[in-house]
Design a protein around this motif. Sequence first.
Motif, PDB file in Angstrom:
ATOM      1  N   TYR A  75       0.839  -1.207   0.000  1.00  0.00           N
ATOM      2  CA  TYR A  75       0.000   0.000   0.000  1.00  0.00           C
ATOM      3  C   TYR A  75       0.872   1.254   0.000  1.00  0.00           C
ATOM      4  O   TYR A  75       0.608   2.215  -0.739  1.00  0.00           O
ATOM      5  N   ALA A  76       1.923   1.245   0.817  1.00  0.00           N
ATOM      6  CA  ALA A  76       2.805   2.411   0.915  1.00  0.00           C
ATOM      7  C   ALA A  76       3.492   2.692  -0.415  1.00  0.00           C
ATOM      8  O   ALA A  76       3.638   3.863  -0.807  1.00  0.00           O
ATOM      9  N   LEU A  77       3.909   1.654  -1.121  1.00  0.00           N
ATOM     10  CA  LEU A  77       4.546   1.839  -2.428  1.00  0.00           C
ATOM     11  C   LEU A  77       3.636   2.614  -3.378  1.00  0.00           C
ATOM     12  O   LEU A  77       4.076   3.538  -4.072  1.00  0.00           O
ATOM     13  N   TRP A  78       2.380   2.219  -3.414  1.00  0.00           N
ATOM     14  CA  TRP A  78       1.439   2.852  -4.343  1.00  0.00           C
ATOM     15  C   TRP A  78       1.023   4.236  -3.850  1.00  0.00           C
ATOM     16  O   TRP A  78       0.998   5.201  -4.627  1.00  0.00           O
ATOM     17  N   ALA A  79       0.703   4.349  -2.580  1.00  0.00           N
ATOM     18  CA  ALA A  79       0.233   5.621  -2.035  1.00  0.00           C
ATOM     19  C   ALA A  79       1.311   6.696  -2.101  1.00  0.00           C
ATOM     20  O   ALA A  79       1.010   7.880  -2.292  1.00  0.00           O
ATOM     21  N   LYS A  80       2.569   6.303  -1.959  1.00  0.00           N
ATOM     22  CA  LYS A  80       3.681   7.257  -2.023  1.00  0.00           C
ATOM     23  C   LYS A  80       4.019   7.617  -3.462  1.00  0.00           C
ATOM     24  O   LYS A  80       4.751   8.566  -3.711  1.00  0.00           O
ATOM     25  N   GLY A  81       3.478   6.856  -4.422  1.00  0.00           N
ATOM     26  CA  GLY A  81       3.745   7.133  -5.828  1.00  0.00           C
ATOM     27  C   GLY A  81       5.033   6.526  -6.342  1.00  0.00           C
ATOM     28  O   GLY A  81       5.529   6.928  -7.397  1.00  0.00           O
ATOM     29  N   MET A  82       5.577   5.547  -5.620  1.00  0.00           N
ATOM     30  CA  MET A  82       6.820   4.920  -6.065  1.00  0.00           C
ATOM     31  C   MET A  82       6.572   3.906  -7.180  1.00  0.00           C
ATOM     32  O   MET A  82       7.483   3.554  -7.926  1.00  0.00           O
ATOM     33  N   LEU A  83       5.354   3.406  -7.252  1.00  0.00           N
ATOM     34  CA  LEU A  83       4.893   2.608  -8.391  1.00  0.00           C
ATOM     35  C   LEU A  83       3.728   3.347  -9.025  1.00  0.00           C
ATOM     36  O   LEU A  83       2.776   3.722  -8.324  1.00  0.00           O
ATOM     37  N   GLN A  84       3.803   3.537 -10.323  1.00  0.00           N
ATOM     38  CA  GLN A  84       2.781   4.322 -11.007  1.00  0.00           C
ATOM     39  C   GLN A  84       2.425   3.691 -12.351  1.00  0.00           C
ATOM     40  O   GLN A  84       3.186   2.901 -12.910  1.00  0.00           O
ATOM     41  N   GLY A  85       1.266   4.071 -12.861  1.00  0.00           N
ATOM     42  CA  GLY A  85       0.856   3.662 -14.194  1.00  0.00           C
ATOM     43  C   GLY A  85       0.508   2.193 -14.295  1.00  0.00           C
ATOM     44  O   GLY A  85       0.540   1.450 -13.310  1.00  0.00           O
ATOM     45  N   PRO A  86       0.188   1.746 -15.522  1.00  0.00           N
ATOM     46  CA  PRO A  86      -0.220   0.352 -15.735  1.00  0.00           C
ATOM     47  C   PRO A  86       0.850  -0.660 -15.328  1.00  0.00           C
ATOM     48  O   PRO A  86       0.539  -1.680 -14.711  1.00  0.00           O
ATOM     49  N   LEU A  87       2.108  -0.373 -15.661  1.00  0.00           N
ATOM     50  CA  LEU A  87       3.172  -1.309 -15.292  1.00  0.00           C
ATOM     51  C   LEU A  87       3.344  -1.376 -13.770  1.00  0.00           C
ATOM     52  O   LEU A  87       3.555  -2.457 -13.206  1.00  0.00           O
ATOM     53  N   GLY A  88       3.244  -0.229 -13.130  1.00  0.00           N
ATOM     54  CA  GLY A  88       3.351  -0.206 -11.675  1.00  0.00           C
ATOM     55  C   GLY A  88       2.218  -0.969 -11.019  1.00  0.00           C
ATOM     56  O   GLY A  88       2.428  -1.714 -10.062  1.00  0.00           O
ATOM     57  N   ALA A  89       1.000  -0.785 -11.549  1.00  0.00           N
ATOM     58  CA  ALA A  89      -0.157  -1.497 -10.995  1.00  0.00           C
ATOM     59  C   ALA A  89      -0.013  -3.005 -11.204  1.00  0.00           C
ATOM     60  O   ALA A  89      -0.351  -3.800 -10.316  1.00  0.00           O
ATOM     61  N   LEU A  90       0.506  -3.384 -12.367  1.00  0.00           N
ATOM     62  CA  LEU A  90       0.707  -4.810 -12.654  1.00  0.00           C
ATOM     63  C   LEU A  90       1.749  -5.404 -11.708  1.00  0.00           C
ATOM     64  O   LEU A  90       1.567  -6.510 -11.176  1.00  0.00           O
ATOM     65  N   ALA A  91       2.842  -4.659 -11.488  1.00  0.00           N
ATOM     66  CA  ALA A  91       3.890  -5.133 -10.572  1.00  0.00           C
ATOM     67  C   ALA A  91       3.356  -5.251  -9.152  1.00  0.00           C
ATOM     68  O   ALA A  91       3.653  -6.208  -8.436  1.00  0.00           O
ATOM     69  N   LEU A  92       2.540  -4.278  -8.737  1.00  0.00           N
ATOM     70  CA  LEU A  92       1.967  -4.312  -7.395  1.00  0.00           C
ATOM     71  C   LEU A  92       1.041  -5.511  -7.235  1.00  0.00           C
ATOM     72  O   LEU A  92       1.066  -6.206  -6.214  1.00  0.00           O
ATOM     73  N   GLY A  93       0.223  -5.763  -8.259  1.00  0.00           N
ATOM     74  CA  GLY A  93      -0.674  -6.918  -8.214  1.00  0.00           C
ATOM     75  C   GLY A  93       0.105  -8.221  -8.150  1.00  0.00           C
ATOM     76  O   GLY A  93      -0.271  -9.141  -7.403  1.00  0.00           O
ATOM     77  N   ALA A  94       1.205  -8.301  -8.912  1.00  0.00           N
ATOM     78  CA  ALA A  94       2.032  -9.512  -8.882  1.00  0.00           C
ATOM     79  C   ALA A  94       2.662  -9.707  -7.513  1.00  0.00           C
ATOM     80  O   ALA A  94       2.755 -10.834  -7.004  1.00  0.00           O
ATOM     81  N   LEU A  95       3.094  -8.600  -6.894  1.00  0.00           N
ATOM     82  CA  LEU A  95       3.675  -8.662  -5.553  1.00  0.00           C
ATOM     83  C   LEU A  95       2.669  -9.222  -4.549  1.00  0.00           C
ATOM     84  O   LEU A  95       2.977 -10.151  -3.788  1.00  0.00           O
ATOM     85  N   ILE A  96       1.469  -8.663  -4.548  1.00  0.00           N
ATOM     86  CA  ILE A  96       0.426  -9.086  -3.613  1.00  0.00           C
ATOM     87  C   ILE A  96       0.018 -10.541  -3.859  1.00  0.00           C
ATOM     88  O   ILE A  96      -0.071 -11.359  -2.925  1.00  0.00           O
ATOM     89  N   TYR A  97      -0.234 -10.855  -5.119  1.00  0.00           N
ATOM     90  CA  TYR A  97      -0.704 -12.193  -5.476  1.00  0.00           C
ATOM     91  C   TYR A  97       0.382 -13.243  -5.252  1.00  0.00           C
ATOM     92  O   TYR A  97       0.143 -14.304  -4.651  1.00  0.00           O
ATOM     93  N   GLY A  98       1.601 -12.932  -5.716  1.00  0.00           N
ATOM     94  CA  GLY A  98       2.698 -13.875  -5.575  1.00  0.00           C
ATOM     95  C   GLY A  98       3.038 -14.156  -4.125  1.00  0.00           C
ATOM     96  O   GLY A  98       3.391 -15.286  -3.765  1.00  0.00           O
ATOM     97  N   SER A  99       2.910 -13.140  -3.273  1.00  0.00           N
ATOM     98  CA  SER A  99       3.227 -13.328  -1.858  1.00  0.00           C
ATOM     99  C   SER A  99       2.239 -14.257  -1.174  1.00  0.00           C
ATOM    100  O   SER A  99       2.606 -15.027  -0.282  1.00  0.00           O
ATOM    101  N   VAL A 100       0.967 -14.193  -1.563  1.00  0.00           N
ATOM    102  CA  VAL A 100      -0.026 -15.133  -1.023  1.00  0.00           C
ATOM    103  C   VAL A 100       0.366 -16.562  -1.376  1.00  0.00           C
ATOM    104  O   VAL A 100       0.354 -17.464  -0.521  1.00  0.00           O
TER     105      VAL A 100
END
Length: 235
Positions: A86-111
Amino acid sequence: MSMRMKALLVHLLTATGAVLSMLAMLAAVEGQWSMMFLWLLVALIVDGVDGPLARRYDVKTNWPIHDGELMDLIVDYLTYVFIPAYALWAKGMLQGPLGALALGALIYGSVIYFADTRMKTKDKSFAGFPACWNMVVLVLFALNPGPNVVLAVIVLLTVAMFLNLKFIHPTRTPRWHPLNLSVSILWLVTAAQSAWVEFNEGGIVHYLLLGSSLYLCLAGIAQQILPQKSIDRIV
């Protein structure tokens, strides 16, 4: 105090991680990043302490009513993965479609990683990157690299969760244990100092934070590559 009561107290200590995760999340929602990381560091200390205590007081035997490992995984997912993501996205360190995809992979892969029964190796290390995103994101906040570097780090470590790479456990991996523990303490101290001054410290503190982070990431891989007897004479 009876062993049963001591075992119960260990479970209750583990459960405090849920409260700490809520305090960290509340700080994150308010954009109080330093406070968020300080709460996460306290949770990390609790996570480092409750395991040895659980083994010492044999909680599975003395208080089997509650599953300490399950409780630990629930808390770890909140503090290691969800809040840092959440902090990565809220702080703007991940942005745009690629950032959203990377964030989703992080969350999903960690589960998927947390549910993998092969997570631990025979020497109590981790098989694949152990989803310690709380540590990774803190370092990214401290060093504040460009968005492309952040994206590359997130993608690389997400993939590394599922590769045949070894990552040390700071307190349980027996090989190089004194060095592993010393570097882990150094990381914790420099991370706390960086967060305490709102990541404005710079200089030697950030170099020590980066150096200790690289060691913790690469020591297990080095153990896979280097013959044990020859290199252990040096370490």
